[in-house]
Motif scaffolding. Structure first.
Motif, PDB file in Angstrom:
ATOM      1  N   GLN A 132       0.818  -1.211   0.000  1.00  0.00           N
ATOM      2  CA  GLN A 132       0.000   0.000   0.000  1.00  0.00           C
ATOM      3  C   GLN A 132       0.851   1.261   0.000  1.00  0.00           C
ATOM      4  O   GLN A 132       0.349   2.361  -0.183  1.00  0.00           O
ATOM      5  N   TYR A 133       2.161   1.106   0.175  1.00  0.00           N
ATOM      6  CA  TYR A 133       3.037   2.264   0.285  1.00  0.00           C
ATOM      7  C   TYR A 133       3.792   2.578  -1.002  1.00  0.00           C
ATOM      8  O   TYR A 133       4.140   3.734  -1.249  1.00  0.00           O
ATOM      9  N   TYR A 134       4.062   1.556  -1.803  1.00  0.00           N
ATOM     10  CA  TYR A 134       4.870   1.805  -2.997  1.00  0.00           C
ATOM     11  C   TYR A 134       4.567   0.754  -4.057  1.00  0.00           C
ATOM     12  O   TYR A 134       4.363  -0.421  -3.749  1.00  0.00           O
ATOM     13  N   SER A 135       4.548   1.202  -5.325  1.00  0.00           N
ATOM     14  CA  SER A 135       4.323   0.300  -6.451  1.00  0.00           C
ATOM     15  C   SER A 135       5.630   0.152  -7.231  1.00  0.00           C
ATOM     16  O   SER A 135       6.169   1.138  -7.749  1.00  0.00           O
ATOM     17  N   ALA A 136       6.141  -1.061  -7.311  1.00  0.00           N
ATOM     18  CA  ALA A 136       7.439  -1.300  -7.933  1.00  0.00           C
ATOM     19  C   ALA A 136       7.356  -1.189  -9.455  1.00  0.00           C
ATOM     20  O   ALA A 136       6.369  -1.624 -10.070  1.00  0.00           O
ATOM     21  N   ARG A 137       8.403  -0.630 -10.047  1.00  0.00           N
ATOM     22  CA  ARG A 137       8.507  -0.557 -11.505  1.00  0.00           C
ATOM     23  C   ARG A 137       9.233  -1.804 -12.000  1.00  0.00           C
ATOM     24  O   ARG A 137      10.457  -1.826 -12.128  1.00  0.00           O
ATOM     25  N   VAL A 138       8.460  -2.837 -12.248  1.00  0.00           N
ATOM     26  CA  VAL A 138       8.983  -4.124 -12.693  1.00  0.00           C
ATOM     27  C   VAL A 138       8.145  -4.590 -13.881  1.00  0.00           C
ATOM     28  O   VAL A 138       7.042  -4.071 -14.106  1.00  0.00           O
ATOM     29  N   PRO A 139       8.641  -5.554 -14.675  1.00  0.00           N
ATOM     30  CA  PRO A 139       7.848  -6.038 -15.809  1.00  0.00           C
ATOM     31  C   PRO A 139       6.473  -6.554 -15.377  1.00  0.00           C
ATOM     32  O   PRO A 139       6.342  -7.242 -14.359  1.00  0.00           O
ATOM     33  N   LEU A 140       5.442  -6.206 -16.171  1.00  0.00           N
ATOM     34  CA  LEU A 140       4.098  -6.696 -15.922  1.00  0.00           C
ATOM     35  C   LEU A 140       3.957  -8.091 -16.519  1.00  0.00           C
ATOM     36  O   LEU A 140       4.409  -8.354 -17.638  1.00  0.00           O
ATOM     37  N   LEU A 141       3.317  -8.981 -15.789  1.00  0.00           N
ATOM     38  CA  LEU A 141       3.178 -10.373 -16.195  1.00  0.00           C
ATOM     39  C   LEU A 141       1.728 -10.672 -16.528  1.00  0.00           C
ATOM     40  O   LEU A 141       0.863 -10.614 -15.649  1.00  0.00           O
ATOM     41  N   MET A 142       1.437 -10.981 -17.799  1.00  0.00           N
ATOM     42  CA  MET A 142       0.086 -11.259 -18.251  1.00  0.00           C
ATOM     43  C   MET A 142      -0.087 -12.749 -18.542  1.00  0.00           C
ATOM     44  O   MET A 142       0.815 -13.387 -19.088  1.00  0.00           O
ATOM     45  N   GLY A 143      -1.264 -13.280 -18.191  1.00  0.00           N
ATOM     46  CA  GLY A 143      -1.553 -14.685 -18.451  1.00  0.00           C
ATOM     47  C   GLY A 143      -1.035 -15.620 -17.374  1.00  0.00           C
ATOM     48  O   GLY A 143      -1.024 -16.842 -17.551  1.00  0.00           O
ATOM     49  N   PHE A 144      -0.624 -15.048 -16.239  1.00  0.00           N
ATOM     50  CA  PHE A 144      -0.088 -15.850 -15.144  1.00  0.00           C
ATOM     51  C   PHE A 144      -1.040 -15.844 -13.950  1.00  0.00           C
ATOM     52  O   PHE A 144      -1.871 -14.947 -13.797  1.00  0.00           O
ATOM     53  N   ASP A 145      -0.871 -16.852 -13.097  1.00  0.00           N
ATOM     54  CA  ASP A 145      -1.568 -16.880 -11.809  1.00  0.00           C
ATOM     55  C   ASP A 145      -0.626 -17.518 -10.789  1.00  0.00           C
ATOM     56  O   ASP A 145       0.529 -17.829 -11.099  1.00  0.00           O
ATOM     57  N   GLY A 146      -1.132 -17.703  -9.583  1.00  0.00           N
ATOM     58  CA  GLY A 146      -0.291 -18.246  -8.528  1.00  0.00           C
ATOM     59  C   GLY A 146       0.234 -19.644  -8.806  1.00  0.00           C
ATOM     60  O   GLY A 146       1.250 -20.058  -8.257  1.00  0.00           O
ATOM     61  N   GLY A 147      -0.456 -20.365  -9.708  1.00  0.00           N
ATOM     62  CA  GLY A 147      -0.056 -21.741  -9.987  1.00  0.00           C
ATOM     63  C   GLY A 147       1.016 -21.883 -11.050  1.00  0.00           C
ATOM     64  O   GLY A 147       1.708 -22.908 -11.105  1.00  0.00           O
ATOM     65  N   ASN A 148       1.152 -20.875 -11.931  1.00  0.00           N
ATOM     66  CA  ASN A 148       2.110 -21.036 -13.028  1.00  0.00           C
ATOM     67  C   ASN A 148       3.165 -19.931 -13.116  1.00  0.00           C
ATOM     68  O   ASN A 148       4.048 -19.983 -13.961  1.00  0.00           O
ATOM     69  N   VAL A 149       3.085 -18.933 -12.250  1.00  0.00           N
ATOM     70  CA  VAL A 149       3.964 -17.778 -12.387  1.00  0.00           C
ATOM     71  C   VAL A 149       5.446 -18.122 -12.207  1.00  0.00           C
ATOM     72  O   VAL A 149       6.326 -17.435 -12.767  1.00  0.00           O
ATOM     73  N   LYS A 150       5.743 -19.191 -11.490  1.00  0.00           N
ATOM     74  CA  LYS A 150       7.152 -19.526 -11.271  1.00  0.00           C
ATOM     75  C   LYS A 150       7.839 -20.018 -12.550  1.00  0.00           C
ATOM     76  O   LYS A 150       9.067 -20.126 -12.586  1.00  0.00           O
ATOM     77  N   GLU A 151       7.039 -20.314 -13.586  1.00  0.00           N
ATOM     78  CA  GLU A 151       7.617 -20.681 -14.880  1.00  0.00           C
ATOM     79  C   GLU A 151       8.530 -19.573 -15.406  1.00  0.00           C
ATOM     80  O   GLU A 151       9.541 -19.828 -16.061  1.00  0.00           O
ATOM     81  N   VAL A 152       8.155 -18.338 -15.137  1.00  0.00           N
ATOM     82  CA  VAL A 152       8.857 -17.196 -15.716  1.00  0.00           C
ATOM     83  C   VAL A 152       9.987 -16.685 -14.826  1.00  0.00           C
ATOM     84  O   VAL A 152      10.714 -15.752 -15.207  1.00  0.00           O
ATOM     85  N   TYR A 153      10.174 -17.275 -13.667  1.00  0.00           N
ATOM     86  CA  TYR A 153      11.190 -16.787 -12.730  1.00  0.00           C
ATOM     87  C   TYR A 153      12.603 -16.741 -13.329  1.00  0.00           C
ATOM     88  O   TYR A 153      13.293 -15.721 -13.187  1.00  0.00           O
ATOM     89  N   PRO A 154      13.089 -17.807 -14.020  1.00  0.00           N
ATOM     90  CA  PRO A 154      14.462 -17.720 -14.575  1.00  0.00           C
ATOM     91  C   PRO A 154      14.614 -16.559 -15.551  1.00  0.00           C
ATOM     92  O   PRO A 154      15.672 -15.910 -15.579  1.00  0.00           O
ATOM     93  N   LEU A 155      13.579 -16.281 -16.317  1.00  0.00           N
ATOM     94  CA  LEU A 155      13.613 -15.181 -17.282  1.00  0.00           C
ATOM     95  C   LEU A 155      13.654 -13.834 -16.569  1.00  0.00           C
ATOM     96  O   LEU A 155      14.459 -12.955 -16.903  1.00  0.00           O
ATOM     97  N   LEU A 156      12.816 -13.663 -15.570  1.00  0.00           N
ATOM     98  CA  LEU A 156      12.792 -12.415 -14.799  1.00  0.00           C
ATOM     99  C   LEU A 156      14.108 -12.180 -14.064  1.00  0.00           C
ATOM    100  O   LEU A 156      14.598 -11.047 -14.008  1.00  0.00           O
ATOM    101  N   GLU A 157      14.662 -13.216 -13.510  1.00  0.00           N
ATOM    102  CA  GLU A 157      15.914 -13.083 -12.759  1.00  0.00           C
ATOM    103  C   GLU A 157      17.050 -12.662 -13.684  1.00  0.00           C
ATOM    104  O   GLU A 157      17.899 -11.851 -13.298  1.00  0.00           O
ATOM    105  N   TYR A 158      17.062 -13.177 -14.899  1.00  0.00           N
ATOM    106  CA  TYR A 158      18.091 -12.774 -15.869  1.00  0.00           C
ATOM    107  C   TYR A 158      17.896 -11.317 -16.262  1.00  0.00           C
ATOM    108  O   TYR A 158      18.869 -10.548 -16.336  1.00  0.00           O
TER     109      TYR A 158
END
Length: 238
Positions: A132-158
């Motif tokens: 509620q205090y700050y909104s991070a400027r990070v890539p927006l992730l579309m088509g993901f949910d809590g069950g599949n979002v970790k698929e994109v973690y290696p890409l985001l980390e790079y």
């Protein structure tokens, strides 16, 4: 006789030092906590505030002052802070002047899921709620949910560790399981990444393409850039 007197003096001196040390230690432990000070290791972009941390301690009956050092359970205080959804790690200690200090490291978001539910993925690959205090400027992730979002973690980390990619990639779309499109800042084309394999090779190829197209003033000539083949970049013109 003189030797015996010397031993007696030495024993009395040792006893006196031990007494004074014990007295000082007891007095130190009996001193009251004068205040609580919260310090953030990263002072930029606070996802949790000092006020919120103090409120958490108060709600869990950790006094801000007037409690003896001997009765304060530092492990319990650290445990309370480390359970906070915005805190990655907290170290708590008491200073010589009776101040309770907490050094707090915040969790670091690297991507934000948007859609029916919205939340962050942090740098450890764990789900993180919005702040509620700050909104991070990070890539927006579309088509993901809590069950599949970790698929994109290696890409985001790079991306997070690369200045060029951080500057230019604004979003990632899951087009099918394990397959991703990249949205670029101020570019009128989509980058098809394919899977999250051979990431370094694919992005090195993309950087070479971008540099050449920018030099030739042809970045606006394409509608799709395909990186899935790894050893080459395939472009589709408008």
């Amino acid at each position: 006789m003189r030797a015996s007197l010397g031993y007696i003096k030495a024993i009395l001196l040792i006893a006196l030092v031990a007494f004074l040390f014990g007295f000082a230690e007891k007095r130190q432990k009996s001193r009251k906590i004068s205040e609580v000070a919260v310090k953030f290791t990263d002072t930029e972009n606070l996802y949790v505030t000092e006020e919120a941390v103090n409120k958490l301690l108060i709600q869990n009956k950790v006094p801000s002052s007037g409690i003896g050092k001997e009765t304060l359970d530092l492990n319990r205080v650290e445990g309370l802070l480390n359970k906070h959804e915005m805190i990655e790690n907290a170290e708590v200690y008491v200073t010589l002047d009776g101040k309770l200090e907490a050094n707090v490291s915040q969790r670091k978001p690297i991507g934000r899921v948007v859609g029916n539910s919205s939340f962050y993925l942090d740098r450890n690959g764990e789900l993180m709620p919005l702040s509620q205090y700050y909104s991070a400027r990070v890539p927006l992730l579309m088509g993901f949910d809590g069950g599949n979002v970790k698929e994109v973690y290696p890409l985001l980390e790079y991306i997070r560790k690369d200045e060029f990619l951080t500057q230019h990639i604004t979003g990632i779309t899951r087009v099918k399981p394990g397959r991703f499109n990249l949205q670029m800042r101020k570019m009128d084309f989509t980058v098809y990444m394919g899977d999250a394999e051979n990431i370094e090779l694919k992005f090195n190829n993309f950087k070479a393409f971008y540099k050449k197209a920018l030099k030739d003033d042809k970045l606006g000539a394409y509608r799709k850039v395909n990186l899935q083949f790894g050893n080459q970049v395939v472009c589709t013109k408008k």
